[in-house]
Design a protein around this motif. Structure first.
Motif, PDB file in Angstrom:
ATOM      1  N   MET A   1      16.878  -3.350   3.651  1.00 39.30           N
ATOM      2  CA  MET A   1      14.436  -4.163   4.482  1.00 39.30           C
ATOM      3  C   MET A   1      14.699  -4.226   4.043  1.00 39.30           C
ATOM      4  SD  MET A   1      16.800  -1.837   8.128  1.00 39.30           S
ATOM      5  CE  MET A   1      18.482  -2.829   8.318  1.00 39.30           C
ATOM      6  N   ILE A   2      13.451  -3.054   3.494  1.00 39.20           N
ATOM      7  CA  ILE A   2      12.860  -3.226   2.571  1.00 39.20           C
ATOM      8  C   ILE A   2      12.493  -4.433   2.090  1.00 39.20           C
ATOM      9  CG2 ILE A   2      11.798  -2.021   1.287  1.00 39.20           C
ATOM     10  CD1 ILE A   2       9.570  -0.318   1.647  1.00 39.20           C
ATOM     11  N   LEU A   3      13.337  -4.817   1.592  1.00 38.09           N
ATOM     12  CA  LEU A   3      13.161  -5.795   0.566  1.00 38.09           C
ATOM     13  C   LEU A   3      13.750  -7.293   1.097  1.00 38.09           C
ATOM     14  CD1 LEU A   3      15.343  -4.105  -2.425  1.00 38.09           C
ATOM     15  CD2 LEU A   3      13.437  -4.572  -1.874  1.00 38.09           C
ATOM     16  N   THR A   4      13.944  -7.147   2.385  1.00 36.63           N
ATOM     17  CA  THR A   4      14.124  -8.451   3.290  1.00 36.63           C
ATOM     18  C   THR A   4      13.240  -8.814   3.816  1.00 36.63           C
ATOM     19  OG1 THR A   4      16.886  -7.534   2.962  1.00 36.63           O
ATOM     20  CG2 THR A   4      16.275  -9.368   4.633  1.00 36.63           C
ATOM     21  N   PHE A   5      12.540  -7.962   5.354  1.00 33.08           N
ATOM     22  CA  PHE A   5      12.085  -7.852   6.231  1.00 33.08           C
ATOM     23  C   PHE A   5      10.602  -7.912   5.571  1.00 33.08           C
ATOM     24  CE2 PHE A   5      15.307  -5.891   8.503  1.00 33.08           C
ATOM     25  CZ  PHE A   5      16.406  -7.250   9.344  1.00 33.08           C
ATOM     26  N   GLY A   6      10.024  -8.109   6.520  1.00 31.08           N
ATOM     27  CA  GLY A   6       7.936  -8.894   6.117  1.00 31.08           C
ATOM     28  C   GLY A   6       6.877  -8.223   6.889  1.00 31.08           C
ATOM     29  N   LYS A   7       6.177  -8.935   7.192  1.00 27.62           N
ATOM     30  CA  LYS A   7       4.911  -8.040   8.177  1.00 27.62           C
ATOM     31  C   LYS A   7       5.124  -7.842   9.174  1.00 27.62           C
ATOM     32  CE  LYS A   7       1.528  -9.255   3.793  1.00 27.62           C
ATOM     33  NZ  LYS A   7       0.765 -10.266   3.381  1.00 27.62           N
ATOM     34  N   SER A   8       4.052  -7.432   9.431  1.00 22.82           N
ATOM     35  CA  SER A   8       4.229  -7.163  11.046  1.00 22.82           C
ATOM     36  C   SER A   8       4.024  -8.547  11.657  1.00 22.82           C
ATOM     37  CB  SER A   8       3.320  -6.173  11.635  1.00 22.82           C
ATOM     38  OG  SER A   8       1.813  -6.202  11.730  1.00 22.82           O
ATOM     39  N   SER A   9       4.299  -8.726  13.208  1.00 24.35           N
ATOM     40  CA  SER A   9       3.511  -9.637  13.823  1.00 24.35           C
ATOM     41  C   SER A   9       1.927 -10.569  13.934  1.00 24.35           C
ATOM     42  CB  SER A   9       4.089  -9.284  15.736  1.00 24.35           C
ATOM     43  OG  SER A   9       2.995  -8.825  15.612  1.00 24.35           O
ATOM     44  N   ASP A  10       1.158  -9.278  13.230  1.00 27.61           N
ATOM     45  CA  ASP A  10      -0.122  -9.872  12.835  1.00 27.61           C
ATOM     46  C   ASP A  10      -0.548 -10.341  11.769  1.00 27.61           C
ATOM     47  OD1 ASP A  10      -0.370  -7.122  11.566  1.00 27.61           O
ATOM     48  OD2 ASP A  10      -1.592  -6.384  12.709  1.00 27.61           O
ATOM     49  N   GLY A  11       0.482 -10.287  11.216  1.00 24.20           N
ATOM     50  CA  GLY A  11       0.182 -10.965   9.347  1.00 24.20           C
ATOM     51  C   GLY A  11      -0.083  -9.426   8.396  1.00 24.20           C
ATOM     52  N   THR A  12       0.031  -7.806   8.657  1.00 22.08           N
ATOM     53  CA  THR A  12      -0.420  -7.128   8.103  1.00 22.08           C
ATOM     54  C   THR A  12       1.010  -5.430   8.207  1.00 22.08           C
ATOM     55  OG1 THR A  12      -1.620  -5.599   9.788  1.00 22.08           O
ATOM     56  CG2 THR A  12      -2.576  -7.767   8.909  1.00 22.08           C
ATOM     57  N   PHE A  13       0.474  -5.348   7.264  1.00 19.49           N
ATOM     58  CA  PHE A  13       1.183  -4.161   6.694  1.00 19.49           C
ATOM     59  C   PHE A  13       0.881  -3.058   7.862  1.00 19.49           C
ATOM     60  CE2 PHE A  13       2.562  -6.021   3.024  1.00 19.49           C
ATOM     61  CZ  PHE A  13       3.661  -6.419   3.428  1.00 19.49           C
ATOM     62  N   THR A  14       1.555  -2.448   8.705  1.00 16.14           N
ATOM     63  CA  THR A  14       1.002  -1.518   9.749  1.00 16.14           C
ATOM     64  C   THR A  14       1.846   0.607   8.933  1.00 16.14           C
ATOM     65  OG1 THR A  14       2.494  -2.273  11.125  1.00 16.14           O
ATOM     66  CG2 THR A  14       0.607  -3.002  11.407  1.00 16.14           C
ATOM     67  N   GLY A  15       3.186  -0.216   8.582  1.00 13.98           N
ATOM     68  CA  GLY A  15       3.741   1.193   8.123  1.00 13.98           C
ATOM     69  C   GLY A  15       4.765   1.389   9.179  1.00 13.98           C
ATOM     70  N   ALA A  16       5.201   0.525  10.119  1.00 12.89           N
ATOM     71  CA  ALA A  16       5.480   0.929  11.098  1.00 12.89           C
ATOM     72  C   ALA A  16       7.164   0.101  10.701  1.00 12.89           C
ATOM     73  CB  ALA A  16       5.437  -0.265  12.661  1.00 12.89           C
ATOM     74  N   ALA A  17       8.582   1.285  11.514  1.00 13.87           N
ATOM     75  CA  ALA A  17      10.030   0.501  10.693  1.00 13.87           C
ATOM     76  C   ALA A  17       9.773  -1.138  10.392  1.00 13.87           C
ATOM     77  CB  ALA A  17      10.755   1.315  12.010  1.00 13.87           C
ATOM     78  N   TYR A  18      10.705  -1.288   9.955  1.00  9.47           N
ATOM     79  CA  TYR A  18      11.425  -2.450   9.151  1.00  9.47           C
ATOM     80  C   TYR A  18      10.392  -3.377   8.877  1.00  9.47           C
ATOM     81  CZ  TYR A  18      15.265  -0.380  11.590  1.00  9.47           C
ATOM     82  OH  TYR A  18      16.596   0.176  12.316  1.00  9.47           O
TER      83      TYR A  18
ATOM     84  N   GLY B   1       1.071  -0.895  -0.202  1.00 10.50           N
ATOM     85  CA  GLY B   1      -0.188  -0.316   0.025  1.00 10.50           C
ATOM     86  C   GLY B   1       1.035   1.057   0.266  1.00 10.50           C
ATOM     87  N   ALA B   2       0.468   2.591  -0.373  1.00 10.72           N
ATOM     88  CA  ALA B   2       1.191   3.520  -0.461  1.00 10.72           C
ATOM     89  C   ALA B   2       1.607   4.167   0.368  1.00 10.72           C
ATOM     90  CB  ALA B   2       0.456   5.160  -2.141  1.00 10.72           C
ATOM     91  N   ALA B   3       0.749   4.179   0.910  1.00 11.90           N
ATOM     92  CA  ALA B   3       0.907   4.896   2.182  1.00 11.90           C
ATOM     93  C   ALA B   3       1.960   3.687   3.570  1.00 11.90           C
ATOM     94  CB  ALA B   3      -1.037   5.549   3.146  1.00 11.90           C
ATOM     95  N   ASN B   4       1.682   3.301   3.830  1.00 11.36           N
ATOM     96  CA  ASN B   4       2.223   2.218   4.657  1.00 11.36           C
ATOM     97  C   ASN B   4       3.556   1.569   3.959  1.00 11.36           C
ATOM     98  OD1 ASN B   4       0.080   1.027   5.927  1.00 11.36           O
ATOM     99  ND2 ASN B   4      -0.823  -0.451   4.735  1.00 11.36           N
ATOM    100  N   MET B   5       4.140   2.120   2.712  1.00 10.39           N
ATOM    101  CA  MET B   5       5.628   1.830   1.858  1.00 10.39           C
ATOM    102  C   MET B   5       5.589   2.960   2.787  1.00 10.39           C
ATOM    103  SD  MET B   5       6.370   1.608  -1.951  1.00 10.39           S
ATOM    104  CE  MET B   5       5.638   3.991  -2.333  1.00 10.39           C
ATOM    105  N   LEU B   6       4.927   4.418   2.355  1.00 10.26           N
ATOM    106  CA  LEU B   6       6.082   5.726   3.053  1.00 10.26           C
ATOM    107  C   LEU B   6       6.307   5.590   3.850  1.00 10.26           C
ATOM    108  CD1 LEU B   6       4.534   7.637  -0.068  1.00 10.26           C
ATOM    109  CD2 LEU B   6       6.522   6.951  -0.324  1.00 10.26           C
ATOM    110  N   ASN B   7       5.109   5.846   5.222  1.00  6.18           N
ATOM    111  CA  ASN B   7       5.267   5.393   6.298  1.00  6.18           C
ATOM    112  C   ASN B   7       6.980   4.033   7.344  1.00  6.18           C
ATOM    113  OD1 ASN B   7       3.502   7.166   7.314  1.00  6.18           O
ATOM    114  ND2 ASN B   7       1.715   5.706   7.405  1.00  6.18           N
ATOM    115  N   THR B   8       6.634   3.145   5.792  1.00  7.30           N
ATOM    116  CA  THR B   8       8.038   2.275   6.674  1.00  7.30           C
ATOM    117  C   THR B   8       9.011   2.702   5.932  1.00  7.30           C
ATOM    118  OG1 THR B   8       6.466   0.646   6.326  1.00  7.30           O
ATOM    119  CG2 THR B   8       9.322   0.065   6.393  1.00  7.30           C
ATOM    120  N   ILE B   9       9.716   3.405   4.826  1.00  2.00           N
ATOM    121  CA  ILE B   9      10.279   4.215   4.472  1.00  2.00           C
ATOM    122  C   ILE B   9      10.869   4.700   5.618  1.00  2.00           C
ATOM    123  CG2 ILE B   9      11.712   5.385   2.101  1.00  2.00           C
ATOM    124  CD1 ILE B   9      10.026   4.124   0.706  1.00  2.00           C
TER     125      ILE B   9
END
Length: 378
Positions: A243-260, A29-37
């Protein structure tokens, strides 16, 4: 013709960037991607860059102190017989290996900024310090961490593997530099101090022991600050992408826009050829591939994977030996090589340094794997 070439390169660059971020944004998701970056870069700045800057300041101060009181000259004379045949470096380079082993990769750059230290090197040797120092980065931390997981001989085997990988990486880098710039074989990295500077040093000696110590610590620390600032762009840009190409989703299995968080592209690609890693490194589970991939960007992040691997029963002694070797030798070189060479003034040689160190890290893992098998048979 030149304008057409620029237009073509611009189109290719734009296509690659759009393809990369469109693919990431489509999954996250665009928003999550930008927040994660942004959050990943921010966390790297606070917890990695400033940490590395602190290391640079401390090691810069210690290095300047060692130079001031003759430790550098002593190491040059004692270790010259070992350093020359193995690494084709002056014996004084061993001080850089010790300092990076105790701290992290940029420590070698803090030391190399000192003119008296760099005056021992030819230019091609001076440039190869990037590869030489990186191969021992965070070595003490990696070994202690592995021992803390309940393994003892395996980290020592890994240390030997990293040493061998360092020889390969340093020698390859010197070869590539001399091939591109043959004149660097004779040019000095820095001129020896002339008599005027020697006289100035004698005056410095007359200032007293306390003043000499204080001046050395402050001057070396100031150099460390400069180096610490110089490495920030490389760490933030390259590590965030890795790191964005290596790590996966958050612990609950969704994208939240958090770091890493990330899309796990690199582990997915590696899983398609996990048989290669099994043959080369003896990995008995495809999940173990995540360690060397993560170590490309940050060995600290790679170490954080090990406890879970141990808990899952994926790790054996061979894996720990290989992890130690490749973790030490690579130690996040993708995120630091660019900044390190930039601070030395040889940014154009970054690709050669990365290629050399990639090969060196693979050799380190191979040596660790086969030495472990040999030791197991004894």
């Amino acid at each position: 013709m030149q304008k057409k070439s620029k237009v073509l390169s611009g189109i290719i660059c734009l296509f690659i960037i759009l393809a990369l971020f469109t693919g990431i944004g489509w999954q996250m998701g665009a928003a999550n991607m930008l927040n994660t970056i942004m959050k990943t870069a921010h966390d790297l700045l606070l917890n990695t860059c400033f940490y590395l800057m602190a290391i640079c300041v401390i090691t810069g101060a210690i290095g300047k102190l060692f130079v001031e009181f003759g430790v550098v000259d002593m190491l040059e004379r004692i270790l010259r017989p070992l350093m020359r045949p193995l690494f084709n470096l002056p014996g004084v380079a061993s001080l850089g290996a010790v300092m990076t082993f105790l701290s992290d990769n940029p420590a070698i750059i803090s030391l190399s900024q000192d003119k008296r230290f760099s005056s021992y090197f030819k230019k091609y040797q001076y440039i190869s310090l990037t590869n030489f120092g990186t191969a021992f980065g965070m070595g003490l931390i990696v070994i202690i961490f592995m021992i803390g997981q309940g393994f003892f001989k395996e980290p020592l085997i890994g240390l030997f593997g990293a040493f061998c990988g360092c020889i390969v990486s340093t020698r390859l880098m010197q070869y590539f530099v001399l091939k591109a710039y043959p004149q660097y074989a004779k040019e000095n990295a820095a001129e020896r101090e002339n008599q005027e500077k020697a006289d100035e040093q004698e005056k410095q000696d007359d200032k007293g022991l306390f003043t000499r110590i204080l001046n050395s610590l402050l001057d070396g620390g100031r150099t460390g600050v400069d180096v610490g600032v110089a490495i920030i762009p490389g760490v933030l840009i390259i590590s965030t992408i890795v790191m964005i190409l290596t790590f996966g989703k958050s612990s609950d299995g969704t994208f939240t826009g958090a770091a890493y968080e990330g899309i796990e592209l690199l582990p997915y690609l590696a899983s398609k050829i996990d048989f290669v890693f099994n043959w080369l490194f003896g990995f008995n589970d495809p999940h173990l591939v995540a360690f060397p991939i993560t170590a490309l960007g940050a060995v600290g992040a790679a170490l954080s994977l090990v406890p879970n691997f141990v808990a899952q029963g994926w790790v054996d002694g061979n894996a720990i030996a290989v992890f130690t070797a490749i973790g030490m030798c690579w130690s996040g070189y993708l995120s630091t090589h660019t900044a390190m060479l930039d601070s030395l003034g040889y940014r154009e040689l970054t690709s050669k340094a990365i290629l050399s160190h990639t090969i060196g890290g693979i050799c380190a893992a191979l040596v660790a794997h086969w030495v472990f098998l040999l030791v197991s048979l004894i």
